[in-house]
Scaffold this motif. Structure first.
Motif, PDB file in Angstrom:
ATOM      1  N   PHE A  59       0.883  -1.174   0.000  1.00 20.35           N
ATOM      2  CA  PHE A  59       0.000   0.000   0.000  1.00 20.35           C
ATOM      3  C   PHE A  59       0.915   1.217   0.000  1.00 20.35           C
ATOM      4  O   PHE A  59       1.511   1.526   1.026  1.00 20.35           O
ATOM      5  CB  PHE A  59      -0.897   0.019   1.234  1.00 20.35           C
ATOM      6  N   PRO A 118      -0.200 -11.391  14.848  1.00 20.52           N
ATOM      7  CA  PRO A 118      -0.711 -10.261  15.628  1.00 20.52           C
ATOM      8  C   PRO A 118      -1.518  -9.324  14.729  1.00 20.52           C
ATOM      9  O   PRO A 118      -1.475  -9.453  13.506  1.00 20.52           O
ATOM     10  CB  PRO A 118       0.554  -9.577  16.145  1.00 20.52           C
ATOM     11  N   ALA A 171      -0.640  -7.968  10.972  1.00 23.21           N
ATOM     12  CA  ALA A 171       0.365  -8.851  10.392  1.00 23.21           C
ATOM     13  C   ALA A 171       0.182  -9.028   8.891  1.00 23.21           C
ATOM     14  O   ALA A 171       1.118  -9.370   8.175  1.00 23.21           O
ATOM     15  CB  ALA A 171       0.325 -10.216  11.077  1.00 23.21           C
ATOM     16  N   LYS A 199      -2.930 -10.666   7.707  1.00 20.09           N
ATOM     17  CA  LYS A 199      -3.853 -11.802   7.508  1.00 20.09           C
ATOM     18  C   LYS A 199      -5.022 -11.405   6.602  1.00 20.09           C
ATOM     19  O   LYS A 199      -5.314 -12.086   5.621  1.00 20.09           O
ATOM     20  CB  LYS A 199      -4.414 -12.292   8.857  1.00 20.09           C
TER      21      LYS A 199
HETATM   22  N1  ADP Z   1      -6.249  -0.369   2.141  1.00 15.22           N
HETATM   23  C1  ADP Z   1      -5.147  -0.194   2.903  1.00 15.22           C
HETATM   24  N2  ADP Z   1      -4.375   0.895   2.747  1.00 15.22           N
HETATM   25  C2  ADP Z   1      -3.265   1.065   3.482  1.00 15.22           C
HETATM   26  N3  ADP Z   1      -2.826   0.208   4.414  1.00 15.22           N
HETATM   27  C3  ADP Z   1      -3.551  -0.899   4.634  1.00 15.22           C
HETATM   28  C4  ADP Z   1      -4.755  -1.154   3.890  1.00 15.22           C
HETATM   29  N4  ADP Z   1      -5.265  -2.351   4.321  1.00 15.22           N
HETATM   30  C5  ADP Z   1      -4.441  -2.791   5.282  1.00 15.22           C
HETATM   31  N5  ADP Z   1      -3.405  -1.935   5.474  1.00 15.22           N
HETATM   32  C6  ADP Z   1      -2.296  -2.107   6.431  1.00 15.22           C
HETATM   33  O1  ADP Z   1      -1.703  -3.361   6.175  1.00 15.22           O
HETATM   34  C7  ADP Z   1      -1.331  -3.993   7.389  1.00 15.22           C
HETATM   35  C8  ADP Z   1      -1.930  -5.366   7.453  1.00 15.22           C
HETATM   36  O2  ADP Z   1      -3.303  -5.240   7.683  1.00 15.22           O
HETATM   37  P1  ADP Z   1      -4.265  -6.491   7.814  1.00 15.22           P
HETATM   38  O3  ADP Z   1      -4.067  -7.363   6.634  1.00 15.22           O
HETATM   39  O4  ADP Z   1      -5.635  -5.957   8.026  1.00 15.22           O
HETATM   40  O5  ADP Z   1      -3.730  -7.203   9.116  1.00 15.22           O
HETATM   41  P2  ADP Z   1      -4.399  -8.312  10.043  1.00 15.22           P
HETATM   42  O6  ADP Z   1      -5.654  -8.787   9.376  1.00 15.22           O
HETATM   43  O7  ADP Z   1      -3.360  -9.367  10.163  1.00 15.22           O
HETATM   44  O8  ADP Z   1      -4.681  -7.648  11.354  1.00 15.22           O
HETATM   45  C9  ADP Z   1      -1.775  -3.077   8.513  1.00 15.22           C
HETATM   46  O9  ADP Z   1      -0.674  -2.333   8.952  1.00 15.22           O
HETATM   47  C10 ADP Z   1      -2.785  -2.185   7.856  1.00 15.22           C
HETATM   48  O10 ADP Z   1      -2.801  -0.911   8.457  1.00 15.22           O
END
Ligand code: ADP
Ligand code: MG
Lengths: 245, 312
Positions: B11, B35, B38, B40
């Motif tokens: 991103f 965590p 991460a 997921k």
């Molecule tokens: N659309 C997005 N734009 C920017 N950053 C994102 C976006 N979606 C997720 N992130 C970032 O990517 C990382 C992984 O997020 P995520 O996959 O939701 O983790 P988890 O499900 O393991 O908690 C996080 O730091 C989150 O802030």
């Protein structure tokens, strides 16, 4: 697979009526058309049995009412997260875009149809040219479709409905205002005829006025048709681009 | 079979998922551990085609999610994080909508919807708008939506998040019940869930795969794997004596309970026999003696904090 458009269309149309929003919208639309037609359009004083005053306000009325419908289309799905569900079902992006658009368009058509008491009134008062009235209804509905398609694209770009509303009003205003007498006079005063006629021909106002005079010119119909297709194609592109962001 | 190859997602400049490669075979319930933040959810969104990867590929039974999204999505059932739905619809209308899109018709549609109602106990809320339902029911509606076409591949993002212990238990039983010939991916940050339902666990941290194995194999990586916990009568010099037993690496005294110790073996050593021999030789009265399997959360913490350090 084209069946998916129908499934999405039906779900979407039903959702309009599962909240008070649709009813509020229709009532506001009817009240405003009534006010414009009778008080500002000198409906009676003109002494003519037609609906010209009614239709002449549509481009301006739609400017605020249609974006209020279209702002929901995609922004709400993004906000609630249901877009994740919709786009992971075995549905093509264009099917979802078209299904949602058609529901909004039919809904707008329904609001338009509910103005039929006006049509009954002019037929009671005199002998209007019902062919012209039908043409104007068709033109008005096509114009509503073009507004909705613009709104669909802008709604797909944001998850904030207020922002979607404001930008849609602005973009639609440009398309309407391009043909308004003020802008046209401005252009004629400092540029040649060809340019301003090109700009005016891209205006909803000019296209709609020619249809509502009863001239169903195919070029005007195609114009609104192409506007819808182009803006819906843009909606598909925006949604697919957001996936890759 | 699903095949995930060099999957990455950025991103902007932030790498949320880095170069994940793994396959999952039918019958496997794969727990996705990590965590918060991460990666997921991001990984699951790429697998289900909601977002496009920055690089890499996902193939669902031979259907590439980018090249043939419809073919891949037909085989997938997906419960997104937070179980989003159309809040103004009732479960009845919502499931009928999903069934229509899934191409279920007539008697088959009716039968699958009825199966979902009984499987997930939705009768009592069947005609209430989803937005008025409790978190537990919303989650169950989301599961019903994911299962309605009896998919070969099921992707569940935190299916038990926010549920009470009974509801958690029900969801776990459901997963075990349907697991037989399916591929199931479940993400969670609750470790007990992994031992409870998963045949395989992957730990991801900061977007990277840091461990992959059966829950038992992961437990075996714990420093507490094979540790011996014992309770002895309090006396002088106990700790030094215990530390002198061959194979014992570390002795942890329990501050709250005098006489209670955890003996952590040196890597790869089994110390149970040596410890019990020493105890009987010394003639001590033991109140408790047991060996630990190792704890998943040790492994989890060790691996995920290390991955975090690499980054900074
Ligand atoms: N659309 C997005 N734009 C920017 N950053 C994102 C976006 N979606 C997720 N992130 C970032 O990517 C990382 C992984 O997020 P995520 O996959 O939701 O983790 P988890 O499900 O393991 O908690 C996080 O730091 C989150 O802030
Ligand atoms: Mg998540």
């Amino acid at each position: 697979m084209g069946g998916n458009v129908g499934v999405i269309f039906r779900r979407e149309l039903a959702s309009y009526f599962s909240t008070p929003l649709a009813y509020v919208f229709i009532v506001i639309f009817l009240v405003l058309t009534g006010i414009f037609t009778f008080f500002m359009g000198n409906f009676y004083e003109r002494g003519q049995a037609d609906l010209a005053p009614f239709f002449s306000f549509h481009p301006w009325l739609y400017l605020f009412l249609v974006p209020a419908v279209s702002m929901r289309l995609w922004a709400e799905e993004r906000k609630t997260g249901s877009i994740e569900l919709l786009l992971t079902l075995p549905v093509r992006t264009w099917q979802a875009v078209v299904g949602k658009f058609l529901a909004a368009w039919v809904f707008a058509g329904l609001a338009l149809v509910l103005t039929f008491p006006l049509w009954l009134t002019v037929n009671y008062l005199g002998e209007p040219d019902n062919g012209v009235i039908l043409a104007a209804y068709i033109g008005s509905w096509l114009m509503a479709g073009a507004y909705l398609a613009i709104g669909s694209c802008i709604s797909a770009a944001t998850n904030n409905q207020v922002i979607a509303f404001i930008i849609t009003v602005t973009v639609c205003f440009l398309f309407v205002a391009a043909g308004s007498p003020i802008v046209m006079n401005l252009f004629t005063s400092w540029s040649d005829n060809q340019l301003w006629s090109a700009i005016a021909s891209a205006s909803f106002l000019v296209r709609f006025e020619s249809i509502s005079k009863g001239v169903l010119d195919f070029r005007d119909l195609f114009y609104f048709g192409w506007m819808m297709i182009l803006w819906l194609a843009a909606t598909v592109i925006v949604i697919d681009m957001k996936k890759a962001q | 079979m699903i095949e995930i190859s060099h999957l990455s997602k950025e991103f902007g400049h932030f790498a949320a998922v880095r170069d994940l490669t793994f396959n999952v075979a039918p019958g496997e319930v794969l727990g996705f551990l990590g965590p918060n933040g991460a990666g997921k959810t991001t990984t699951m969104r790429m697998i289900t085609g909601f977002i496009a990867p920055s690089s890499g590929s996902v193939s669902i039974y031979g259907h590439d999610i980018q090249a043939d999204p419809i073919g891949a999505k037909r085989r997938l059932g997906y419960l997104p994080e937070g179980a989003p739905a159309y809040g103004d619809m009732t479960p009845a209308r919502f499931l009928a909508f999903v069934a229509d899109i899934r191409g279920l018709r007539g008697g088959q549609k009716k039968q699958r919807i009825e199966a979902m109602v009984s499987e997930l106990e939705l009768q009592s809320v069947w005609h209430r708008p989803i937005e008025t339902l409790s978190k537990g029911f919303k989650r169950r509606v989301g599961l019903a939506q994911a299962l309605i076409h009896d998919p070969q591949v099921l992707v569940l993002d935190e299916p038990t998040d926010g549920l009470d212990p009974n509801q958690k238990q029900q969801v776990r039983e459901l997963i075990r019940r349907i697991a037989a010939d399916k591929i199931i991916l479940v993400s969670t940050h609750i470790l007990e869930e992994v031992s409870a339902v998963c045949s395989r666990a992957m730990i991801i941290a900061a977007g990277r795969l840091v461990a992959d194995g059966s829950p038992a194999q992961l437990q075996a990586q714990s420093r507490n794997h094979g540790a011996v916990v014992l309770q002895l009568p309090v006396q002088e010099g106990l700790q030094q004596q215990l530390a002198a037993i061959p194979g014992v690496g570390e002795v942890e005294a329990d501050a709250a309970q005098p006489g209670r110790f955890r003996l952590i073996p040196e890597t790869g050593k089994d110390i149970l026999l040596a410890v019990s021999a020493h105890i009987s030789g010394a003639g001590w009265q033991i109140a408790e003696l047991r060996q630990e399997e190792g704890r998943l959360d040790d492994v989890f913490r060790a691996l995920t904090s290390r991955a975090g350090e690499d980054l900074h």
